[in-house]
Design an enzyme around this catalytic site. Sequence first.
Site, PDB file in Angstrom:
ATOM      1  N   HIS A  96       0.883  -1.349   0.097  1.00 15.27           N
ATOM      2  CA  HIS A  96       0.070  -0.034  -0.109  1.00 15.27           C
ATOM      3  C   HIS A  96       0.901   1.462  -0.154  1.00 15.27           C
ATOM      4  O   HIS A  96       2.015   1.269   0.230  1.00 15.27           O
ATOM      5  CB  HIS A  96      -1.153  -0.044   1.089  1.00 15.27           C
ATOM      6  CG  HIS A  96      -0.343   0.226   2.489  1.00 15.27           C
ATOM      7  ND1 HIS A  96      -0.143   1.682   2.956  1.00 15.27           N
ATOM      8  CD2 HIS A  96       0.348  -0.332   3.495  1.00 15.27           C
ATOM      9  CE1 HIS A  96       0.620   1.663   4.170  1.00 15.27           C
ATOM     10  NE2 HIS A  96       0.873   0.442   4.573  1.00 15.27           N
ATOM     11  N   CYS A  97       0.118   2.400  -0.407  1.00 19.46           N
ATOM     12  CA  CYS A  97       0.923   3.821  -0.461  1.00 19.46           C
ATOM     13  C   CYS A  97       0.119   4.530   0.462  1.00 19.46           C
ATOM     14  O   CYS A  97      -0.353   4.105   1.561  1.00 19.46           O
ATOM     15  CB  CYS A  97       1.132   4.360  -1.746  1.00 19.46           C
ATOM     16  SG  CYS A  97      -0.316   4.413  -2.684  1.00 19.46           S
ATOM     17  N   VAL A  98       0.017   5.744   0.269  1.00 21.17           N
ATOM     18  CA  VAL A  98      -0.431   6.603   1.129  1.00 21.17           C
ATOM     19  C   VAL A  98      -2.270   6.599   1.264  1.00 21.17           C
ATOM     20  O   VAL A  98      -2.725   6.557   2.300  1.00 21.17           O
ATOM     21  CB  VAL A  98      -0.150   8.205   0.824  1.00 21.17           C
ATOM     22  CG1 VAL A  98      -1.011   9.191   1.774  1.00 21.17           C
ATOM     23  CG2 VAL A  98       1.162   8.550   0.991  1.00 21.17           C
TER      24      VAL A  98
END
Length: 483
Positions: free
Chosen positions: A26-28
């Site tokens: 995942h990212c932000v």
Amino acid sequence: MSKYQGPARDLLKYVGGSENISVVTHCVTRMRFVLKDPKKADVENIDALPLVKGTFTQAGQFQVIIGNEVSSFYNEFIAIAGVGDTSKEEAKEAAKQNMNVLQRMIAHLADIFTPLIPAIVVGGLILGFRNIIGDIKLLEDGTKTIIEVSQFWKGVHSFLWLIGEAIFHFLPVGITWAVARKMGATQILGIVLGITLVSPQLLNAYGVAGAKEIPFWDFGFAKVQMIGYQAQVIPAILAGLVLSFLELRLRKIVPNSVSMIVVPFLALVPTVLIAHTILGPLGWKIGSVVSTVVYSGLTSSFGWLFAAVFGFVYAPLVITGLHHMTNAIDLQLMSQLGGTNLWPMIALSNIAQGSAVLAMIYVNRKNEEEKQVSIPATISCYLGVTEPAMFGINLKYGYPFLAAMIGSMIAAVISVGNHVMANSIGVGGLPGILSIQPKYMGTFAIAMVVAIVVPIVLTLAFAKANVGKISLKGKKENSAKAA
């Protein structure tokens, strides 16, 4: 039971189960999946999940927009799915199996510049603030700047240049580090290589044109000019690639017993020599040609056409990932011309997308569930991050996306038609005006108003005309149903 447990189970089912997940991270704001068979993903049902703001596929990854709570959701998801935690780099490597040659080239370029973005954003804000206090005559009836009146702000103006210079003039250090990191070479060697391109011993790149005499290293049989490559992008990329190539090849043939001594020496020293004799001059020439062609195109009698096309297609470029290529062009324009006329159009595109979402908040004002997506997406867009707005709202309905593209196009024509230049890149959306050169701020403000008003008016008009809703799967639905 965690509030994410149910949605996590549903998402797992709709992506094809644990057996269809090769890698997940995942990212932000997004979950990033590398799926063994992307066709097994039930996009329609995933989009229908209350927690999901939108989906799209980019760089070989199936990405699901969750929002700011993605970290907590991700932890619940991997616990239920039984898949291991992994890094973004591993995810990117796994995703390459789903990418063609062009996509891989763009992904490599993005991997080089993405780690540099935080520094570039800071640099852009600093240069913008220095614009306001040092270049705009705000005091004493418009006759003096703030630093001409206040010793404190004069000191601040001088101090901030310490950071601005470090970010932009010494950018090659960051680039060679990023290339070494990306290619798997020794990162400190990349940093050292970058320093040799901008060393104080060299003639500063900005002083070459006016220099009466260029210093050189005299090897007896040959002379090498001592020219620095401050702010130069392409020479740094080329040098970083050569260093990585040499080091990685040497690792394979040099015995482990002496590799710590031999490999760094035989990789770094030849690369520095090649950089100053071949790669530097070649990269400088290539960069000059690129910046000249782009600048000439934007300032020619057909500049308005270039601006219209760029302003219209920039948002779709973001979807494909091709927009990463503009970073290198912007930075090259800055080094050659002292500013860029490309970046203002990007900031205007950000604003236009946010304005279209703002109109959709009014269109669907009775839809409380959608407001949880649209309001944060609008704020994010106006601050330069467009993905939540585009994938969560505008592409979902179709016509807001088109309205934003048209608004961006008109605003871009106004910007380029009036020769608006930015000192730096990195500050997008409404704060983008801080990066604009002072004499063009008024014109850019007009373009910003256009980027706000036109998408709002067109979105409301399209909604009233019942243009129709176009989902990501291409199915048309009545827009009234969404309201």
